[in-house]
Design a protein around this motif. Structure first.
Motif, short mmCIF file in Angstrom:
data_model
loop_
_atom_site.label_atom_id
_atom_site.label_comp_id
_atom_site.label_asym_id
_atom_site.label_seq_id
_atom_site.Cartn_x
_atom_site.Cartn_y
_atom_site.Cartn_z
N ASP A 177 0.87 -1.17 0.00
CA ASP A 177 0.00 0.00 0.00
C ASP A 177 0.91 1.22 0.00
OD1 ASP A 177 -2.89 0.68 0.24
OD2 ASP A 177 -2.16 1.87 1.92
N GLU A 178 0.72 2.07 -0.98
CA GLU A 178 1.50 3.31 -1.06
C GLU A 178 3.00 3.06 -1.00
OE1 GLU A 178 -0.33 6.74 0.54
OE2 GLU A 178 -1.76 5.52 1.66
N GLN A 179 3.41 2.06 -1.75
CA GLN A 179 4.84 1.81 -1.90
C GLN A 179 5.02 1.31 -3.32
OE1 GLN A 179 7.64 2.01 0.40
NE2 GLN A 179 8.67 1.73 -1.59
N ASN B 19 -5.69 11.61 -8.00
CA ASN B 19 -4.48 11.34 -7.22
C ASN B 19 -4.90 10.99 -5.79
OD1 ASN B 19 -2.54 12.44 -5.07
ND2 ASN B 19 -1.22 12.23 -6.85
N HIS B 20 -4.28 9.94 -5.22
CA HIS B 20 -4.66 9.50 -3.87
C HIS B 20 -3.55 9.63 -2.83
CE1 HIS B 20 -8.51 7.46 -4.87
NE2 HIS B 20 -7.95 7.37 -6.05
N THR B 21 -2.40 10.11 -3.23
CA THR B 21 -1.34 10.18 -2.23
C THR B 21 -0.25 11.16 -2.63
OG1 THR B 21 0.28 8.89 -0.98
CG2 THR B 21 -0.08 8.22 -3.25
N THR C 271 -14.00 15.37 -2.42
CA THR C 271 -13.77 14.73 -1.14
C THR C 271 -14.38 13.33 -1.14
OG1 THR C 271 -13.67 16.85 -0.02
CG2 THR C 271 -14.18 14.94 1.35
N ASN C 272 -13.60 12.39 -0.65
CA ASN C 272 -14.03 10.99 -0.58
C ASN C 272 -15.32 10.84 0.22
OD1 ASN C 272 -10.78 9.26 -0.37
ND2 ASN C 272 -11.91 10.12 -2.08
N GLY C 273 -15.97 9.70 0.02
CA GLY C 273 -17.16 9.37 0.80
C GLY C 273 -17.26 7.86 0.93
N LYS D 181 -0.07 13.93 5.46
CA LYS D 181 0.30 12.62 4.90
C LYS D 181 -0.89 11.76 4.47
CE LYS D 181 4.74 12.84 5.09
NZ LYS D 181 5.59 12.74 3.91
N GLU D 182 -1.99 11.82 5.19
CA GLU D 182 -3.15 10.99 4.84
C GLU D 182 -3.99 11.79 3.84
OE1 GLU D 182 -4.29 7.87 4.54
OE2 GLU D 182 -4.36 7.53 6.71
N ALA D 183 -4.05 11.30 2.61
CA ALA D 183 -4.73 12.08 1.58
C ALA D 183 -6.17 12.39 1.99
CB ALA D 183 -4.69 11.34 0.25
N SER D 184 -6.87 11.37 2.44
CA SER D 184 -8.23 11.60 2.91
C SER D 184 -8.49 10.78 4.16
CB SER D 184 -9.25 11.21 1.82
OG SER D 184 -10.51 11.00 2.39
N GLY D 185 -8.34 9.45 4.01
CA GLY D 185 -8.84 8.55 5.03
C GLY D 185 -10.32 8.32 4.75
N THR D 186 -10.77 7.10 4.99
CA THR D 186 -12.19 6.80 4.87
C THR D 186 -12.67 6.03 6.10
OG1 THR D 186 -11.52 4.96 3.45
CG2 THR D 186 -12.45 6.89 2.36
C1 KOT Z 1 -0.86 3.87 -3.66
C2 KOT Z 1 -0.05 2.96 -4.29
C3 KOT Z 1 -0.37 1.60 -4.24
C4 KOT Z 1 -1.48 1.17 -3.54
C5 KOT Z 1 -2.28 2.12 -2.90
C6 KOT Z 1 -1.98 3.46 -2.95
C7 KOT Z 1 -2.80 4.42 -2.27
C8 KOT Z 1 -3.75 4.24 -1.32
N1 KOT Z 1 -2.72 5.69 -2.47
N2 KOT Z 1 -3.59 6.33 -1.70
N3 KOT Z 1 -4.23 5.46 -0.99
C9 KOT Z 1 -5.29 5.82 -0.05
O1 KOT Z 1 -6.45 6.14 -0.81
C10 KOT Z 1 -7.60 6.40 0.00
C11 KOT Z 1 -8.77 6.65 -0.93
O2 KOT Z 1 -8.64 7.87 -1.57
C12 KOT Z 1 -7.36 7.58 0.93
O3 KOT Z 1 -8.46 7.72 1.77
C13 KOT Z 1 -6.10 7.36 1.75
O4 KOT Z 1 -5.81 8.52 2.49
C14 KOT Z 1 -4.94 7.01 0.83
O5 KOT Z 1 -3.81 6.71 1.63
#
Ligand code: KOT
Length: 830
Positions: free
Chosen positions: A287-289, A372-374, A479-481, A667-672
């Motif tokens: 996740d996010e890597q 974009n999510h991150t 904004t996410n939901g 750091k946390e783009a949104s969080g759900t």
């Molecule tokens: C990035 C690369 C690989 C796998 C996952 C990600 C990723 C996950 N990037 N952002 N996210 C999360 O996305 C959520 C939905 O928008 C956000 O709520 C959360 O903050 C992100 O960390």
């Protein structure tokens, strides 16, 4: 030329009652029919899994009826459709959700009961598709639910991973990973469309040729080919419309390489099949890597190419020409994982359909939107050029061409400096060179959005600064939901019942209606009912915890919940430092008024992420120390629930009193998860990060426990001379817990076990845990104070729920529809 069957025949009376009727008896008949003729069982020999499958097929027929009706309407009215491209989905179990959407939960339970079957037990049989890592995949599934509910014509494309996110076991406090065999008993929700498949090419070289008419074309001569086959899962909205999740599976074009077979090399003949199928074998569990792995690039290209070829087929099937592709499809890129679509669509239009470059580029840009999510630098995808050339030689040429034209435009139309050019280019020339996928997605789309107000601002300020300067109108926020159907109606039936009996059922499709609960916040009778429900949900989670971990948790304790992927930026270890602080206070006898608390953690760590895995070990070590110590264990419990999933999450959220949303700001783009917990009546302790900011705006400062540095202060401190050690020196409590961390008390068999955490915090502290510790403790003190007045706490819990209306994924989808897709829902059509 075949004559189409009259559609009315499909929904005629006979078929309707026999196959798709919704009465108790219809459901019972269909169930038995499926059990006998589809599964081939008589009741005596049937297992519980057979029963589950028979019921799943029964429900699937009814879901398909809605789906087919929606598709017909889209086709008849020639409507514009959203194509959602995502490498990840986390739909959660389908059965209960489909029953809810069809409105047949009660009669189905009654039908099963007449056969002596407990429907709840069948529901528990379902293995959920774990085709995602966390928030990003679950968001995609919430959006699909909302598009189907509101009636946004849609199709969602992804990868049918044979093995989803690994199954997490905890042994000796450490995470162990096991393959997720979600398909081992078959998947009754999907239908394979063997006739819908596309050839996908990899590797080789390109040949640029001019034919006898002087036309210039490019031939890609690949060195391997495989086939992607569609697997469809119908998705039903709440009392709504149908959509489809179309997942691609990789297969060999020919099962046998006959030339090899004829030469007697049987092994080589089968090898091609194995290699082809590898592409969709397993989800990357990071996740996010960013991984930079060749197989990952192949996965991305594979599903994107299948999906775009499919869209083109559907477009032409409707009798249209490709010039109008962008009028009929809005293609949304869920992060950069499908961003190769920009180059692939260009290839299809220019090379395969001979449309000229400028026209193709115009179509492409107008088709795509990019989310974009991150902002995490380690998550931003870059592909090394040598690797990329090896896998997708033609796409590299196309990206060079896009880049060249873009750079020319920057230079000659916008007068950009050389520094700007090198910052913005699609190619990063450092080292062996790499392709910046976020830049490709931004340049190739007409809209770019972030996922919370703060995140969208930071995106424009940092990661995509130059682009936002150049094209301010391209950037927007959505904004996410979350889906209120899955995360309250299904997860928390008791609270759902109380809310519905109080304000009616409109809130399930119009979450703003929850505001009507506000009147009830101070009503003692209502408060008592509210508290009783929370208590029941806590007792149920407590039973579950006992079953899974053997640990008893008293449901009267405060349930302090921290569930999400394990990541340093999410700061599970900040929470742990506080737990150790409480432990030390009790040990010193400072525990007169202490509130009994159960700390509940869950979440997976990427298998290769050392610190995240060490944090899990730390949580479980603290748990082992505390849970067995009779001097503290009536005041504190620390639980790590293994194998967090959508199914498990649905069990946890309704039982939470306090929600931990304590990431380092920015750091946390949104969080759900923050939204899911609040919607279930938990109060939040959190930083000004991601969607927390907007939640606090809605809920009010008085009903939210805020602490910590804000994003600007973090930025400022980072640029200054941040010395985490200063906090150690000046804060006695922090010093005590840090010293305890390496005292060996947590790991007598290996006293230095947690030294990497200790040293990182003291000497580097990239996520500013030391800086936020004191503020966290002060905020927690307010939590304890408020908890002391249960009526007041309950009032705040009710207010939290009443003010969460904004965070429905239905609202997010309305925003996407009006800002980006320009698509009307069925609801808004005549
Ligand atoms: C990035 C690369 C690989 C796998 C996952 C990600 C990723 C996950 N990037 N952002 N996210 C999360 O996305 C959520 C939905 O928008 C956000 O709520 C959360 O903050 C992100 O960390």
């Amino acid at each position: 030329e075949r004559k189409a069957i009259n559609f009315d025949l499909l929904t005629s009376k006979t078929i309707k009652s026999k196959r798709i009727g919704l009465s108790k008896n219809d459901i019972k008949d269909s169930f038995l029919e499926n059990l006998f003729f589809h599964i081939g069982r008589v009741p005596k020999g049937a297992t519980i899994m057979d029963y589950y499958q028979a019921l799943a097929y029964t429900v699937r027929d009814r879901v398909f009826k809605e789906f087919v009706t929606t598709v017909k309407r889209i086709s008849d009215e020639d409507l514009r459709v959203v194509a959602y491209l995502s490498a990840e989905y986390l739909p959660g179990p389908h059965l209960a959700n489909n029953l809810l959407s069809l409105g047949i939960t009660e009669q189905t339970a009654a039908a099963m009961a007449e056969l002596g079957i407990d429907m709840e037990e069948l529901i528990l049989q379902e293995e959920e598709p774990g085709l995602g890592n966390g928030g990003l995949g679950r968001l995609a599934s919430c959006y699909l639910d909302s598009m189907a509910t509101i009636g946004i014509p849609s199709i969602a494309y992804g990868i049918r991973y044979e093995f989803g996110i690994f199954e997490q076991h905890i042994k000796n406090g450490l995470q162990e990973e096991y393959t997720d065999k979600w398909l081992q008993y078959g998947n009754p929700w999907e239908v394979v469309r063997s006739e819908i498949g596309y050839n996908i090419m990899f590797g080789g070289s390109t040949k640029h040729v001019t034919d006898s008419n002087g036309n210039f074309t490019v031939n890609w001569i690949p060195d391997s080919k495989l086939r992607g086959t569609a697997y469809d899962t119908p998705i039903l909205g709440y009392k709504g419309y149908g959509s489809i999740l179309r997942l691609w599976r990789a297969e060999a074009i020919d099962t046998f390489d006959f030339s090899a077979y004829n030469k007697g090399d049987y092994y080589k003949a089968v090898q091609e099949k194995i290699l082809s199928e590898n592409i969709t074998k397993v989800l990357y569990p990071n996740d996010e890597q960013e991984t930079g792995k060749e197989l990952r690039l192949k996965q991305q290209y594979f599903f994107v190419s299948c999906s775009l070829q499919d869209l083109i087929r559907l477009h032409l099937l409707q009798g249209r020409i490709l010039d109008t592709l962008h009028e009929k499809f809005a293609i949304q890129l869920n992060d950069t994982h499908p961003a190769i679509a920009v180059a692939e669509l260009m290839r299809l239009l220019v090379d395969d359909y001979q449309i000229d470059w400028d026209k193709s580029w115009n179509i492409t840009q107008r088709c795509f939107g990019y989310t974009n999510h991150t902002l995490l630098p380690e998550a931003l995808e870059k592909w090394s050029i040598p690797l990329f050339r090896r896998v997708l030689p033609r796409h590299l040429e196309i990206i060079y061409e896009i880049n060249h034209r873009f750079v020319q435009e920057l230079k000659y139309q916008h007068g950009c400096s050389d520094e700007q050019l090198s910052r913005m280019a699609l190619i990063d020339h450092s080292g062996e060179g790499s392709i910046r996928m976020a830049h490709l997605a931004t340049v190739g789309s007409h809209k770019v959005n972030g996922v919370s107000a703060l995140h969208s601002e930071l995106l424009k300020k940092h990661v995509l600064y130059d682009f936002a300067q150049l094209w301010p109108d391209k950037f927007c926020n959505v904004t996410n939901g979350i889906s209120p159907r899955r995360f309250i109606a299904l997860s928390n039936p008791l609270l759902t019942g109380l809310i519905t009996e109080t304000i009616g059922s409109g809130w399930l499709t119009d979450l703003k209606e929850l505001s009507k609960l506000e009147n009830m916040a101070e009503d003692p009778t209502f408060q008592n009912k509210w508290m009783a429900i929370k208590q029941t949900n806590k007792a149920s989670l407590s039973d579950h915890i006992k079953l899974e971990t053997g640990i008893s948790v008293d449901p009267s304790m405060m349930f302090d919940v921290h569930v999400k992927r394990i990541h340093e930026y999410k700061r599970q270890h900040l929470n742990v430092l506080n737990i150790l602080h409480l432990y030390l206070q009790i040990k010193k006898g400072n525990n007169k008024d202490m509130i009994p608390m159960a700390f509940i953690f869950a979440g997976k760590a990427a298998p290769g992420y050392f610190m995240a895995k060490l944090i899990i070990k730390l949580i479980t070590a603290v748990g082992d120390l505390i849970n067995q110590d009779t001097e503290v264990n009536d005041k504190l419990k620390v639980i790590f629930l293994p194998d967090f999933s959508v199914k498990k999450a649905q069990h946890i959220y309704p039982a939470a009193d306090l929600s931990e949303q304590i990431s380092m700001a920015g750091k946390e783009a949104s969080g759900t998860g923050n939204m899911k917990l609040s919607l279930n009546g938990a109060l939040t302790i959190g930083t000004l990060d991601g969607a927390n900011v907007e939640m606090m705006e809605e809920i009010g400062m008085d009903n939210f426990f805020l602490f910590g540095l804000n994003a600007e202060e973090v930025q400022h401190k980072k640029q200054g001379n941040y010395k985490p050690g200063d906090h150690y020196v000046h804060n006695l409590h922090l010093r005590e817990v840090m010293d305890f961390l390496i005292s060996g008390a947590l790991s007598p068999e290996n006293p230095k076990l947690f030294q990497p955490i200790y040293e990182q915090l003291l000497y580097d502290d990239p996520y500013m845990i030391m800086a936020d510790f004191e503020s966290y403790l002060i905020s927690r003190a307010k939590v304890y104070e408020e908890w002391g007045n249960q009526s007041n706490w309950t009032k705040k819990s009710i207010i939290n729920v009443a003010r969460m209306g904004k965070f429905s994924s239905d609202r997010s989808i309305q925003d996407y529809s009006s800002l980006i897709w320009k698509i009307d829902s069925f609801q808004n059509r005549p």
